[in-house]
Motif scaffolding. Structure first.
Motif, mmCIF file in Angstrom:
data_model
loop_
_atom_site.group_PDB
_atom_site.id
_atom_site.type_symbol
_atom_site.label_atom_id
_atom_site.label_comp_id
_atom_site.label_asym_id
_atom_site.label_seq_id
_atom_site.Cartn_x
_atom_site.Cartn_y
_atom_site.Cartn_z
ATOM 1 N N LYS A 105 0.834 -1.203 0.000
ATOM 2 C CA LYS A 105 0.000 0.000 0.000
ATOM 3 C C LYS A 105 0.869 1.254 0.000
ATOM 4 C CE LYS A 105 -3.910 -0.163 0.413
ATOM 5 N NZ LYS A 105 -4.988 -0.171 -0.588
ATOM 6 N N ALA A 106 1.954 1.259 0.776
ATOM 7 C CA ALA A 106 2.867 2.415 0.803
ATOM 8 C C ALA A 106 3.498 2.634 -0.564
ATOM 9 C CB ALA A 106 3.944 2.207 1.862
ATOM 10 N N LYS A 107 3.901 1.546 -1.203
ATOM 11 C CA LYS A 107 4.496 1.661 -2.543
ATOM 12 C C LYS A 107 3.489 2.207 -3.540
ATOM 13 C CE LYS A 107 7.170 -0.955 -5.890
ATOM 14 N NZ LYS A 107 8.248 -0.023 -5.972
ATOM 15 N N LYS A 108 2.264 1.742 -3.458
ATOM 16 C CA LYS A 108 1.215 2.201 -4.369
ATOM 17 C C LYS A 108 0.930 3.692 -4.178
ATOM 18 C CE LYS A 108 -3.534 1.332 -5.725
ATOM 19 N NZ LYS A 108 -4.774 0.624 -5.419
ATOM 20 N N VAL A 109 0.841 4.123 -2.927
ATOM 21 C CA VAL A 109 0.585 5.545 -2.635
ATOM 22 C C VAL A 109 1.739 6.399 -3.139
ATOM 23 C CG1 VAL A 109 0.349 7.220 -0.751
ATOM 24 C CG2 VAL A 109 -0.967 5.110 -0.704
ATOM 25 N N ALA A 110 2.961 5.919 -2.938
ATOM 26 C CA ALA A 110 4.138 6.669 -3.385
ATOM 27 C C ALA A 110 4.152 6.811 -4.903
ATOM 28 C CB ALA A 110 5.417 5.992 -2.895
ATOM 29 N N MET A 128 9.272 12.585 -0.161
ATOM 30 C CA MET A 128 8.454 11.383 -0.223
ATOM 31 C C MET A 128 8.263 10.770 1.167
ATOM 32 S SD MET A 128 8.959 7.894 -2.424
ATOM 33 C CE MET A 128 8.535 8.582 -4.008
ATOM 34 N N GLN A 129 9.328 10.755 1.954
ATOM 35 C CA GLN A 129 9.231 10.205 3.309
ATOM 36 C C GLN A 129 8.247 11.006 4.156
ATOM 37 O OE1 GLN A 129 13.358 10.229 4.523
ATOM 38 N NE2 GLN A 129 13.490 8.010 4.264
ATOM 39 N N ARG A 130 8.328 12.327 4.069
ATOM 40 C CA ARG A 130 7.405 13.172 4.838
ATOM 41 C C ARG A 130 5.960 12.927 4.413
ATOM 42 N NH1 ARG A 130 11.263 17.051 3.901
ATOM 43 N NH2 ARG A 130 9.969 18.023 2.287
ATOM 44 N N TYR A 131 5.753 12.804 3.118
ATOM 45 C CA TYR A 131 4.404 12.578 2.603
ATOM 46 C C TYR A 131 3.843 11.251 3.119
ATOM 47 C CZ TYR A 131 0.523 11.811 -0.578
ATOM 48 O OH TYR A 131 -0.718 11.562 -1.092
ATOM 49 N N PHE A 137 2.022 5.972 7.327
ATOM 50 C CA PHE A 137 2.795 4.750 7.142
ATOM 51 C C PHE A 137 3.955 4.722 8.123
ATOM 52 C CE2 PHE A 137 0.612 5.235 3.103
ATOM 53 C CZ PHE A 137 0.094 3.956 2.945
ATOM 54 N N ALA A 138 4.292 3.529 8.584
ATOM 55 C CA ALA A 138 5.395 3.346 9.531
ATOM 56 C C ALA A 138 6.729 3.499 8.798
ATOM 57 C CB ALA A 138 5.311 1.958 10.168
ATOM 58 N N GLN A 139 7.774 3.748 9.560
ATOM 59 C CA GLN A 139 9.092 3.995 8.977
ATOM 60 C C GLN A 139 9.601 2.806 8.165
ATOM 61 O OE1 GLN A 139 10.286 7.062 9.130
ATOM 62 N NE2 GLN A 139 11.895 6.463 7.735
ATOM 63 N N ASP A 140 9.377 1.590 8.654
ATOM 64 C CA ASP A 140 9.842 0.425 7.888
ATOM 65 C C ASP A 140 9.056 0.244 6.589
ATOM 66 O OD1 ASP A 140 7.593 -0.248 9.450
ATOM 67 O OD2 ASP A 140 8.109 -2.374 9.449
ATOM 68 N N VAL A 145 9.738 1.114 0.414
ATOM 69 C CA VAL A 145 9.489 1.739 -0.890
ATOM 70 C C VAL A 145 10.818 2.046 -1.567
ATOM 71 C CG1 VAL A 145 8.573 3.806 -2.027
ATOM 72 C CG2 VAL A 145 7.268 2.715 -0.209
ATOM 73 N N PHE A 146 11.780 2.553 -0.783
ATOM 74 C CA PHE A 146 13.091 2.891 -1.336
ATOM 75 C C PHE A 146 13.925 1.639 -1.617
ATOM 76 C CE2 PHE A 146 11.990 6.773 1.063
ATOM 77 C CZ PHE A 146 11.929 7.642 -0.014
ATOM 78 N N SER A 147 13.839 0.637 -0.759
ATOM 79 C CA SER A 147 14.668 -0.551 -0.953
ATOM 80 C C SER A 147 14.170 -1.381 -2.133
ATOM 81 C CB SER A 147 14.675 -1.399 0.316
ATOM 82 O OG SER A 147 13.382 -1.879 0.604
ATOM 83 N N ASP A 148 12.871 -1.333 -2.416
ATOM 84 C CA ASP A 148 12.339 -2.077 -3.567
ATOM 85 C C ASP A 148 12.812 -1.469 -4.884
ATOM 86 O OD1 ASP A 148 11.038 -3.759 -1.887
ATOM 87 O OD2 ASP A 148 9.041 -2.913 -2.195
#
Length: 150
Positions: A105-110, A128-131, A137-140, A145-148
């Motif tokens: 869900k976080a990836k989709k929103v991003a 992006m992190q602030r958004y 969304f939690a920090q992990d 999103v970035f690691s993918d």
């Protein structure tokens, strides 16, 4: 109860409410003194519970699904449910029952907000992190999103 029950039924016909929200609504329009006994409100609430018109567990599930489809994360949804008077145990139980993949869900929103290209510069990543944090969304989940994308 005679004047509060029809009001409760009208309110529940429009949308679902948590028990605490319904109590507030009924208390605001109660013909009784605010400091007087709350028995008519309790009777109306109990009547709604008997017919399953007022069900915090079902309300929580519907709320979680609705807010997650709008792009909000677990933390924000939990906070909103707590403000609506839902018990923490009921919230966690409803979260487990909904079986939402918060990382996906976080990836989709991003990607909806920023496009398919994940920013590599500090300024873009920070934005992006602030958004995503604002969306709940939690920090992990944000870091995934970035690691993918790497």
């Amino acid at each position: 109860m005679k004047s509060l029950l029809p009001r409760a039924m009208r309110l529940l016909a429009q949308r679902d409410y948590s028990e605490q929200e319904m109590r507030r609504k009924l208390a605001a329009h109660s013909p009784f003194d605010r400091t007087a006994e709350k028995e008519p409100i309790d009777q109306a609430i109990e009547y709604c519970h008997q017919y399953n018109w007022l069900n915090d567990a079902e309300y929580s599930r519907k709320f979680i699904l609705s807010r997650s489809h709008k792009g909000y994360g677990r933390q924000r949804i939990q906070s909103e449910l707590q403000q609506k008077g839902i018990d923490r145990d009921d919230i966690s139980r409803a979260m487990q029952e909904c079986e939402i993949d918060w990382y996906e869900k976080a990836k989709k929103v991003a990607t909806q907000r920023f496009g398919d290209d994940i920013p590599t510069d500090w300024k873009g990543r920070s934005k992006m992190q602030r958004y995503l944090a604002y969306r709940g969304f939690a920090q992990d989940e944000i870091q995934s999103v970035f690691s993918d994308s790497e």
